[in-house]
Design an enzyme around this catalytic site. Sequence first.
Site, PDB file in Angstrom:
ATOM      1  N   ASP A   1      82.584 -60.885  67.455  1.00 35.92           N
ATOM      2  CA  ASP A   1      82.675 -62.298  67.102  1.00 35.92           C
ATOM      3  C   ASP A   1      81.484 -63.060  67.680  1.00 35.92           C
ATOM      4  OD1 ASP A   1      84.967 -61.606  65.916  1.00 35.92           O
ATOM      5  OD2 ASP A   1      86.310 -62.593  67.339  1.00 35.92           O
ATOM      6  N   ALA A   2      81.074 -62.671  68.889  1.00 33.11           N
ATOM      7  CA  ALA A   2      79.977 -63.386  69.544  1.00 33.11           C
ATOM      8  C   ALA A   2      78.672 -63.207  68.757  1.00 33.11           C
ATOM      9  CB  ALA A   2      79.816 -62.887  70.971  1.00 33.11           C
ATOM     10  N   ALA A   3      78.450 -61.973  68.301  1.00 33.11           N
ATOM     11  CA  ALA A   3      77.219 -61.721  67.540  1.00 33.11           C
ATOM     12  C   ALA A   3      77.260 -62.495  66.224  1.00 33.11           C
ATOM     13  CB  ALA A   3      77.066 -60.227  67.282  1.00 33.11           C
ATOM     14  N   TYR A   4      78.462 -62.570  65.623  1.00 31.72           N
ATOM     15  CA  TYR A   4      78.623 -63.317  64.370  1.00 31.72           C
ATOM     16  C   TYR A   4      78.351 -64.810  64.616  1.00 31.72           C
ATOM     17  CZ  TYR A   4      81.000 -65.458  60.374  1.00 31.72           C
ATOM     18  OH  TYR A   4      81.296 -66.207  59.272  1.00 31.72           O
ATOM     19  N   ASP A   5      78.937 -65.327  65.707  1.00 30.34           N
ATOM     20  CA  ASP A   5      78.729 -66.745  66.026  1.00 30.34           C
ATOM     21  C   ASP A   5      77.240 -67.035  66.218  1.00 30.34           C
ATOM     22  OD1 ASP A   5      81.402 -67.331  65.868  1.00 30.34           O
ATOM     23  OD2 ASP A   5      81.776 -67.056  68.013  1.00 30.34           O
TER      24      ASP A   5
ATOM     25  N   LEU B   1      87.186 -74.143  62.547  1.00 27.11           N
ATOM     26  CA  LEU B   1      86.888 -74.972  63.710  1.00 27.11           C
ATOM     27  C   LEU B   1      85.442 -74.774  64.143  1.00 27.11           C
ATOM     28  CD1 LEU B   1      90.031 -74.139  65.863  1.00 27.11           C
ATOM     29  CD2 LEU B   1      89.543 -76.333  64.786  1.00 27.11           C
TER      30      LEU B   1
ATOM     31  N   GLU C   1      95.323 -75.853  73.331  1.00 26.10           N
ATOM     32  CA  GLU C   1      96.146 -74.715  72.874  1.00 26.10           C
ATOM     33  C   GLU C   1      95.370 -73.411  73.011  1.00 26.10           C
ATOM     34  OE1 GLU C   1      97.065 -75.436  68.762  1.00 26.10           O
ATOM     35  OE2 GLU C   1      97.914 -77.426  69.146  1.00 26.10           O
TER      36      GLU C   1
ATOM     37  N   LYS D   1      93.735 -70.138  71.666  1.00 24.42           N
ATOM     38  CA  LYS D   1      93.268 -69.784  70.316  1.00 24.42           C
ATOM     39  C   LYS D   1      93.687 -68.340  70.051  1.00 24.42           C
ATOM     40  CE  LYS D   1      89.235 -70.074  67.290  1.00 24.42           C
ATOM     41  NZ  LYS D   1      89.376 -68.807  66.625  1.00 24.42           N
TER      42      LYS D   1
ATOM     43  N   ASP E   1      94.128 -64.817  68.468  1.00 30.55           N
ATOM     44  CA  ASP E   1      93.208 -63.996  67.675  1.00 30.55           C
ATOM     45  C   ASP E   1      94.000 -63.178  66.657  1.00 30.55           C
ATOM     46  OD1 ASP E   1      90.908 -62.927  66.776  1.00 30.55           O
ATOM     47  OD2 ASP E   1      90.527 -61.639  68.504  1.00 30.55           O
TER      48      ASP E   1
ATOM     49  N   ARG F   1      94.495 -67.368  54.381  1.00 27.29           N
ATOM     50  CA  ARG F   1      93.508 -68.423  54.244  1.00 27.29           C
ATOM     51  C   ARG F   1      92.542 -68.190  53.078  1.00 27.29           C
ATOM     52  NH1 ARG F   1      89.440 -70.581  58.862  1.00 27.29           N
ATOM     53  NH2 ARG F   1      88.555 -68.495  58.779  1.00 27.29           N
TER      54      ARG F   1
ATOM     55  N   TYR G   1     101.078 -73.883  64.577  1.00 30.19           N
ATOM     56  CA  TYR G   1     100.290 -74.879  65.313  1.00 30.19           C
ATOM     57  C   TYR G   1      99.669 -75.958  64.424  1.00 30.19           C
ATOM     58  CZ  TYR G   1      96.644 -71.559  63.916  1.00 30.19           C
ATOM     59  OH  TYR G   1      95.847 -70.719  63.195  1.00 30.19           O
TER      60      TYR G   1
ATOM     61  N   LYS H   1      85.248 -71.116  73.109  1.00 29.38           N
ATOM     62  CA  LYS H   1      85.350 -69.652  73.073  1.00 29.38           C
ATOM     63  C   LYS H   1      85.124 -69.020  74.444  1.00 29.38           C
ATOM     64  CE  LYS H   1      85.541 -68.446  68.573  1.00 29.38           C
ATOM     65  NZ  LYS H   1      84.568 -67.554  68.069  1.00 29.38           N
TER      66      LYS H   1
ATOM     67  N   CYS I   1      90.978 -25.851  70.559  1.00 31.57           N
ATOM     68  CA  CYS I   1      91.612 -26.766  71.509  1.00 31.57           C
ATOM     69  C   CYS I   1      90.997 -26.542  72.895  1.00 31.57           C
ATOM     70  CB  CYS I   1      93.115 -26.491  71.543  1.00 31.57           C
ATOM     71  SG  CYS I   1      93.955 -27.334  72.889  1.00 31.57           S
TER      72      CYS I   1
ATOM     73  N   CYS J   1      93.888 -25.009  75.413  1.00 32.10           N
ATOM     74  CA  CYS J   1      94.460 -23.657  75.326  1.00 32.10           C
ATOM     75  C   CYS J   1      93.610 -22.696  74.498  1.00 32.10           C
ATOM     76  CB  CYS J   1      95.882 -23.718  74.763  1.00 32.10           C
ATOM     77  SG  CYS J   1      95.918 -24.045  72.996  1.00 32.10           S
TER      78      CYS J   1
ATOM     79  N   CYS K   1      95.526 -29.089  67.485  1.00 29.76           N
ATOM     80  CA  CYS K   1      95.660 -27.759  68.075  1.00 29.76           C
ATOM     81  C   CYS K   1      96.841 -27.054  67.401  1.00 29.76           C
ATOM     82  CB  CYS K   1      95.935 -27.933  69.564  1.00 29.76           C
ATOM     83  SG  CYS K   1      96.524 -26.439  70.346  1.00 29.76           S
TER      84      CYS K   1
ATOM     85  N   CYS L   1     100.323 -24.187  74.080  1.00 22.68           N
ATOM     86  CA  CYS L   1      99.340 -25.147  74.604  1.00 22.68           C
ATOM     87  C   CYS L   1      99.967 -25.988  75.725  1.00 22.68           C
ATOM     88  CB  CYS L   1      98.847 -26.060  73.488  1.00 22.68           C
ATOM     89  SG  CYS L   1      97.584 -27.200  74.076  1.00 22.68           S
TER      90      CYS L   1
HETATM   91  S1  IVH Z   1      93.761 -75.247  64.334  1.00 22.03           S
HETATM   92  C1  IVH Z   1      91.581 -77.510  60.914  1.00 22.03           C
HETATM   93  N1  IVH Z   1      94.833 -74.005  66.369  1.00 22.03           N
HETATM   94  O1  IVH Z   1      91.184 -70.233  64.584  1.00 22.03           O
HETATM   95  C2  IVH Z   1      91.860 -76.631  62.080  1.00 22.03           C
HETATM   96  N2  IVH Z   1      93.491 -72.737  64.886  1.00 22.03           N
HETATM   97  O2  IVH Z   1      88.332 -70.855  63.899  1.00 22.03           O
HETATM   98  C3  IVH Z   1      92.929 -75.687  61.848  1.00 22.03           C
HETATM   99  N3  IVH Z   1      93.391 -70.362  65.441  1.00 22.03           N
HETATM  100  O3  IVH Z   1      91.459 -70.512  61.121  1.00 22.03           O
HETATM  101  C4  IVH Z   1      93.026 -74.633  62.888  1.00 22.03           C
HETATM  102  N4  IVH Z   1      94.684 -70.428  67.207  1.00 22.03           N
HETATM  103  O4  IVH Z   1      93.025 -68.879  62.324  1.00 22.03           O
HETATM  104  C5  IVH Z   1      94.042 -73.893  65.295  1.00 22.03           C
HETATM  105  N5  IVH Z   1      95.912 -73.036  68.196  1.00 22.03           N
HETATM  106  C6  IVH Z   1      95.118 -72.929  67.128  1.00 22.03           C
HETATM  107  C7  IVH Z   1      94.580 -71.689  66.727  1.00 22.03           C
HETATM  108  C8  IVH Z   1      93.752 -71.640  65.604  1.00 22.03           C
HETATM  109  C9  IVH Z   1      93.971 -69.647  66.414  1.00 22.03           C
HETATM  110  C10 IVH Z   1      92.487 -69.785  64.422  1.00 22.03           C
HETATM  111  C11 IVH Z   1      92.864 -70.115  62.999  1.00 22.03           C
HETATM  112  C12 IVH Z   1      91.697 -70.836  62.440  1.00 22.03           C
HETATM  113  C13 IVH Z   1      90.586 -70.368  63.324  1.00 22.03           C
HETATM  114  C14 IVH Z   1      89.490 -71.401  63.375  1.00 22.03           C
END
Ligand code: IVH
Length: 714
Positions: A47-51, A97, A130, A132, A134, A153, A242, A330, A435, A438, A453, A459
């Site tokens: 995820d970090a590399a993607y970000d 987000l 809250e 987050k 995963d 989604r 949430y 993050k 194996c 054994c 095996c 074994c």
């Molecule tokens: S709020 C408009 N709350 O994070 C904002 N998202 O990167 C709606 N996620 O697509 C999202 N925990 O899959 C919200 N407590 C939380 C969350 C959360 C995980 C995920 C969610 C979202 C992604 C955004």
Amino acid sequence: MPAKPKDAPAIASLTRAKAKVEHKRLALEIEAHNARYYQKDAPTISDAAYDALRQRLEAIEARFPELVTASSPTQTIGAAPARGFAKVQHAVPMLSLGNAFSDEEVTEFVDRIRRFLKLGADDIPAIVAEPKIDGLSLSLRYERGELVRAATRGDGFTGEDVTANVRTIEDVPHRLKGRAVPAACELRGEVYMLKKDFLTLNRKQEEAGDTVFANPRNSAAGSLRQKDVAITASRPLKFFAYAWGEMTDRPADTQHGMLAWLEKAGFVVNPLIELCHSVDEVLAFYRKIGERRATLGYDIDGVVYKVDRLDWQERLGFVSRSPRWAIAHKFAAEQATTILKGIDIQVGRTGALTPVARLEPVTVGGVVVQNATLHNEDYIKGIGNDEQPIRDGIDLRVGDTVVVQRAGDVIPQVVNVVLDKRPNSAKPYLFPHKCPICGSHAVREEGEAVRRCTGALICPAQAVERLKHFVSRLAFDIDGLGEKQIQEFHERGWIKEPADIFQLKERNSKLKLEEIEGYGEVSVRNLFAAIDARRRIELNRLIFALGIRHVGEGNAKLLARHYGSMENFRGAMAEAAAAQTEAGNDSEAYADLNNIGGIGEIVADAVVEFFAEKRNVKALDDLLEEIEVFPVAQARSDSAVAGKTVVFTGSLEKFTRDEAKASAERMGAKVSGSVSKKTDLVVAGPGAGSKLKEAEKLGVRVISEDEWLDLIGG
Ligand code: IVH
């Protein structure tokens, strides 16, 4: 803040032409990652590399706004839905987000809100913090309180219809609680899997040679998006609510009020959520949750901050794909590079060979990692499969510099190879075909990822499981010799192979069982008597007891009936095993085995593999010295129930269920577990319920236990 992509020039120094080229390349790369993440549940980068890729793209667009197009990944979310599920249009889009990676960025987020709302210097907006989660987000549509549609989604506007699958998730109410529910509402949250459930599922998958998931998130996504609802139902998925989309009435005017309402309506809301009143409180929450992360039971990848007042949320609105009123803070990346020093093979309790990477110790996200899973043979070869990260087809070699990831704090894994650093001397890894414990040959069935095996009886890695199976109820079923005793006697080195069980009595003058705590003279005498009682055993039970892969109770019976005696069976299998070559099985004995009705090639191959391992045969012969095997009675074709399908139901009082089954089969009947049109007879004991009703509905003949005994002649 994650590092910018390696060797990338500073944005400020980019010419417009260079920026255009890089923008295009980044957009394509991000789209490819989106497709792997959202459609295949198989990301190939962290995820970090993607970000980091996204941030660079955003930075380029900030400097050269003319490069922003409607199709740029900064303007879209996720990826279009995969084929196979119906599409669902979200009434309100499911947006994403923005991210913060430092305290400063969080402070800036709050300042921006204050500026936008023109709040005074001391006016700090209340913020809900809250965890987050995963997992994968889900939108649930309720009409008049009833769940009518569940959708993933997808690209944020159109998702996949997963209603049937979602109905199997316990945390998702089918009906909202309370009287004042809105006429229509879309309620949203995260589907996830507990880490312990993910590990159990992966262990099962691995043993069965099925897909092994990279982390709990992929495992939740893969489990939710199954075409077969029964598979989803068997997976322990969970859900935290949430957020919401369309709502005809809003039951509260704050974020925390809405969460309280969601809970009242029957949802599970994360218990760690807090209402904060300053940036310091928000950051303290982030650190507290960060410290507790490993013990939470489920994966989180950061925390989310949301402005509490909903009227302020509305005023703040959205910028492109994310709300101005919320941000994800993050956690630091949990990746590091190190050197692959060696590959060890572990043998599981059921004989599966699992490769483990031995690494130069490295700290990943605060934990020293020295070992990482390599899943299976194909993973090392760089093949992978749909659900598993594919390292772009690059194989792994001892000596390689590798990227290690603590996937969701669970099992560290090797996710990539730094090819530039591969030493010239590094050779492709040859996965052992024997194996390591054994020395028996290890085989891979067609379509299976796991090599196993074949030394079932000898074994040491498998011994305890095999011995437990050997004494289990449908096998030797020895009174007083259960799993606990097998474990204990094995640890003491008294029972290593089945024959040892029958030599316990002889060897007891040395072993002295009486001296173990909990054993007295009487219990030892009883145990030996129970063992002696089993020196005479039916052929089918013995075959089942051997623990040959794919030979369960049913197949053991088919084999016993076909061969009639142990001598015949053993002789034929010796012949088939002797004729076995690399090219496969080609002998009369094999053809005869494969031709038994109900025994397919997979079973036949497994039986021959067992007999091809000479030490299995030796262990079997040692056992046969101790016991006497009598053939199974041939099923009678002249009885009143011959050829009929019988179902036993209710609590049987005259015989046990196993006895009932055995007697029916002896008389040539087939026993089934459920009533259908094909059922000829239902034998109902006291308390019979739904099966009895079904039989009456279908007009199937129902008889009592006594009538059954009369029918089969007592
Ligand atoms: S709020 C408009 N709350 O994070 C904002 N998202 O990167 C709606 N996620 O697509 C999202 N925990 O899959 C919200 N407590 C939380 C969350 C959360 C995980 C995920 C969610 C979202 C992604 C955004």
